[in-house]
Design a protein around this motif. Structure first.
Motif, PDB file in Angstrom:
ATOM      1  N   GLU A   1     -86.271 -11.000 -40.022  1.00  0.00           N
ATOM      2  CA  GLU A   1     -85.016 -11.335 -39.309  1.00  0.00           C
ATOM      3  C   GLU A   1     -85.027 -12.805 -38.903  1.00  0.00           C
ATOM      4  O   GLU A   1     -84.013 -13.499 -38.987  1.00  0.00           O
ATOM      5  CB  GLU A   1     -84.869 -10.437 -38.081  1.00  0.00           C
ATOM      6  N   GLN A   2     -86.183 -13.266 -38.470  1.00  0.00           N
ATOM      7  CA  GLN A   2     -86.300 -14.683 -38.111  1.00  0.00           C
ATOM      8  C   GLN A   2     -86.052 -15.572 -39.328  1.00  0.00           C
ATOM      9  O   GLN A   2     -85.444 -16.636 -39.218  1.00  0.00           O
ATOM     10  CB  GLN A   2     -87.683 -14.980 -37.533  1.00  0.00           C
ATOM     11  N   GLN A   3     -86.532 -15.125 -40.471  1.00  0.00           N
ATOM     12  CA  GLN A   3     -86.322 -15.935 -41.678  1.00  0.00           C
ATOM     13  C   GLN A   3     -84.841 -16.003 -42.037  1.00  0.00           C
ATOM     14  O   GLN A   3     -84.332 -17.046 -42.425  1.00  0.00           O
ATOM     15  CB  GLN A   3     -87.144 -15.361 -42.838  1.00  0.00           C
ATOM     16  N   MET A   4     -84.144 -14.882 -41.881  1.00  0.00           N
ATOM     17  CA  MET A   4     -82.695 -14.890 -42.114  1.00  0.00           C
ATOM     18  C   MET A   4     -82.030 -15.889 -41.174  1.00  0.00           C
ATOM     19  O   MET A   4     -81.155 -16.663 -41.570  1.00  0.00           O
ATOM     20  CB  MET A   4     -82.095 -13.512 -41.835  1.00  0.00           C
ATOM     21  N   LEU A   5     -82.458 -15.847 -39.907  1.00  0.00           N
ATOM     22  CA  LEU A   5     -81.866 -16.757 -38.926  1.00  0.00           C
ATOM     23  C   LEU A   5     -82.184 -18.215 -39.282  1.00  0.00           C
ATOM     24  O   LEU A   5     -81.320 -19.091 -39.152  1.00  0.00           O
ATOM     25  CB  LEU A   5     -82.386 -16.414 -37.523  1.00  0.00           C
ATOM     26  N   ALA A   6     -83.388 -18.460 -39.763  1.00  0.00           N
ATOM     27  CA  ALA A   6     -83.753 -19.836 -40.120  1.00  0.00           C
ATOM     28  C   ALA A   6     -82.878 -20.347 -41.272  1.00  0.00           C
ATOM     29  O   ALA A   6     -82.413 -21.494 -41.259  1.00  0.00           O
ATOM     30  CB  ALA A   6     -85.232 -19.901 -40.499  1.00  0.00           C
ATOM     31  N   ILE A   7     -82.640 -19.480 -42.245  1.00  0.00           N
ATOM     32  CA  ILE A   7     -81.779 -19.889 -43.369  1.00  0.00           C
ATOM     33  C   ILE A   7     -80.343 -20.080 -42.872  1.00  0.00           C
ATOM     34  O   ILE A   7     -79.680 -21.068 -43.184  1.00  0.00           O
ATOM     35  CB  ILE A   7     -81.832 -18.839 -44.504  1.00  0.00           C
ATOM     36  N   ALA A   8     -79.892 -19.120 -42.056  1.00  0.00           N
ATOM     37  CA  ALA A   8     -78.525 -19.198 -41.527  1.00  0.00           C
ATOM     38  C   ALA A   8     -78.340 -20.469 -40.695  1.00  0.00           C
ATOM     39  O   ALA A   8     -77.317 -21.151 -40.783  1.00  0.00           O
ATOM     40  CB  ALA A   8     -78.224 -17.962 -40.679  1.00  0.00           C
ATOM     41  N   ARG A   9     -79.350 -20.783 -39.883  1.00  0.00           N
ATOM     42  CA  ARG A   9     -79.234 -21.977 -39.040  1.00  0.00           C
ATOM     43  C   ARG A   9     -79.118 -23.234 -39.896  1.00  0.00           C
ATOM     44  O   ARG A   9     -78.320 -24.125 -39.593  1.00  0.00           O
ATOM     45  CB  ARG A   9     -80.441 -22.078 -38.103  1.00  0.00           C
ATOM     46  N   THR A  10     -79.881 -23.293 -40.966  1.00  0.00           N
ATOM     47  CA  THR A  10     -79.767 -24.462 -41.851  1.00  0.00           C
ATOM     48  C   THR A  10     -78.384 -24.512 -42.492  1.00  0.00           C
ATOM     49  O   THR A  10     -77.785 -25.587 -42.620  1.00  0.00           O
ATOM     50  CB  THR A  10     -80.883 -24.423 -42.919  1.00  0.00           C
TER      51      THR A  10
END
Ligand code: ATP
Length: 210
Positions: A136-145
């Motif tokens: 989930e954190q990885q999804m958020l990291a991609i989304a944030r970028t």
């Protein structure tokens, strides 16, 4: 037209050379995968493209401009988006806050786009990043970028150490982005995206193999 071109890149950490005459191209809308074992130089290459290497020779061109001497923030503003291996989220902030803190350009449009890409995030907008799973954190990291309106994405091991179900979501999201025409350079060891790439190249001890 190629979006990103790296020519004869050499990079050093102190006296130790980490990359040797590395060249690669990412064309418009292409997904290029960078493979190699731990220590082969994948992260070093991505960081050099972002302007984060201390000592280097060679040329980096982005959208036909020589950006080799540009500072990292100028490269980011020009459209290079980066998702680091360690994700660099703000653990104490919520999902929504993590997204908004990075936002640039069309905030409402970008928010709608990233939540369509990662519907799971919509259900946890008020959750702190520190209370999410690795995937989930990885999804958020991609989304944030993506909230920064990038025009080319560099991703360092986006599916490493993540539960299989979420790996599938992340892979599908990256393939959807590629279908929209987003050029991407992805470093990965685990061959999640390699089979779907336009090209894959392998680094061995800092050199492109083959
Ligand atoms: P990993 O997936 O383990 O990060 P990698 O393919 O991304 O592997 P790099 O992290 O780029 O490889 O490392 C390439 C080489 O540069 C290795 O020999 C590594 O030890 C060295 N290196 C990386 N970062 C530094 C640093 N900050 N200082 C000194 N040497 C470094």
């Amino acid at each position: 037209m190629s979006e990103l071109q790296v020519r004869d890149l050499n990079v050093w950490y102190g006296a130790a050379q980490a990359l040797f005459d590395v060249s690669l191209t990412v064309g418009a809308g292409e997904l290029v995968v960078l493979q190699g074992l731990n220590g082969a130089g994948k992260s070093t290459l991505l960081q050099s493209i972002l302007g984060l290497s201390q000592r280097h020779t060679g040329v980096i061109r982005y959208q036909n401009e020589d950006i080799s001497d540009w500072a990292p923030h100028r490269r980011a503003r020009a459209g290079l988006g980066f998702v680091a291996e360690d994700r660099r989220l703000f653990g104490g902030l919520t999902v929504q806050e993590n997204l908004l803190i990075a936002a640039r350009g069309d905030v409402a449009g970008n928010t709608a786009r990233v939540l369509a890409l990662f519907p799971a995030l919509e259900r946890m907008l008020q959750r702190r990043a520190s209370q999410m799973s690795g995937g989930e954190q990885q999804m958020l990291a991609i989304a944030r970028t993506l909230m920064t309106s990038p025009k080319l994405l560099l991703l360092d091991e986006p599916c490493e150490g993540i539960a299989p179900l979420l790996v599938e979501s992340i892979r599908d999201a990256l393939l959807a982005l590629r279908a929209e025409g987003m050029p991407m350079l992805v470093a990965e060891q685990n061959r999640i995206l390699a089979d779907r790439a336009d090209r894959a190249l392998t680094l061995v001890s800092g050199r492109v193999a083959g």
